[in-house]
Design a protein around this motif. Structure first.
Motif, short mmCIF file in Angstrom:
data_model
loop_
_atom_site.label_atom_id
_atom_site.label_comp_id
_atom_site.label_asym_id
_atom_site.label_seq_id
_atom_site.Cartn_x
_atom_site.Cartn_y
_atom_site.Cartn_z
N UNK A 160 5.19 -6.02 -1.71
CA UNK A 160 6.34 -5.13 -1.91
C UNK A 160 7.12 -5.45 -3.18
N UNK A 161 6.88 -6.59 -3.76
CA UNK A 161 7.61 -6.98 -4.97
C UNK A 161 6.88 -6.52 -6.22
N UNK A 162 5.62 -6.90 -6.36
CA UNK A 162 4.92 -6.58 -7.60
C UNK A 162 3.77 -5.60 -7.38
N UNK A 163 3.53 -5.19 -6.11
CA UNK A 163 2.53 -4.17 -5.77
C UNK A 163 1.11 -4.63 -6.01
N UNK A 164 0.93 -5.89 -6.19
CA UNK A 164 -0.42 -6.40 -6.29
C UNK A 164 -1.07 -6.37 -4.92
N UNK A 165 -2.39 -6.19 -4.87
CA UNK A 165 -3.06 -6.16 -3.58
C UNK A 165 -3.10 -7.56 -2.98
N UNK A 166 -2.87 -7.62 -1.67
CA UNK A 166 -2.83 -8.89 -0.96
C UNK A 166 -3.79 -8.79 0.21
N UNK A 167 -4.58 -9.81 0.42
CA UNK A 167 -5.47 -9.82 1.57
C UNK A 167 -4.65 -9.81 2.85
N UNK A 168 -5.13 -9.02 3.83
CA UNK A 168 -4.36 -8.82 5.04
C UNK A 168 -4.09 -10.13 5.76
N UNK A 192 -3.87 -13.09 4.34
CA UNK A 192 -3.34 -14.11 3.44
C UNK A 192 -2.16 -14.83 4.10
N UNK A 193 -2.08 -16.15 3.93
CA UNK A 193 -0.94 -16.88 4.49
C UNK A 193 0.39 -16.43 3.91
N UNK A 194 0.35 -15.79 2.76
CA UNK A 194 1.58 -15.33 2.12
C UNK A 194 1.87 -13.87 2.44
N UNK A 195 0.96 -13.19 3.15
CA UNK A 195 1.13 -11.76 3.41
C UNK A 195 2.48 -11.50 4.06
N UNK A 196 3.13 -10.38 3.76
CA UNK A 196 2.65 -9.31 2.87
C UNK A 196 2.91 -9.57 1.40
N UNK A 197 3.30 -10.76 1.06
CA UNK A 197 3.55 -11.04 -0.36
C UNK A 197 2.31 -11.65 -0.99
N UNK A 198 2.18 -11.50 -2.30
CA UNK A 198 0.99 -12.01 -2.97
C UNK A 198 1.13 -13.50 -3.23
#
Ligand SMILES: [Zn+2]
Length: 73
Positions: free
Chosen positions: A10-18, A20-26
């Protein structure tokens, strides 16, 4: 229905793996930025943006109002 496999940060709109431990952030950096936005009261929604296809569906459903101008003779 197919579920999207990726989220968009939601910050930089980069795709993130569903998963990912950081999801929904990259990254931890974007997570921190998000927290900062909350803290400054400048944020309305934090839901992750899914595949752009979903947004297109929403736009299409909003465009189903035929223009009466076109039927006028
Ligand atoms: Zn990001």
């Amino acid at each position: 229905m197919t579920q999207p496999r990726t989220l968009r940060c939601p910050i930089c709109r980069k795709q993130v793996a569903l998963h990912s431990p950081e999801a929904p952030f990259c990254s931890d950096r974007c997570r921190t930025i998000d927290l900062g936005k909350w803290a400054s009261g400048d944020y309305r929604i934090t839901s992750p943006i899914f595949d752009p296809g979903l947004l297109e569906d929403i736009e299409h459903s909003q465009q189903q109002h035929p223009t009466k101008e076109q039927n006028r003779k």
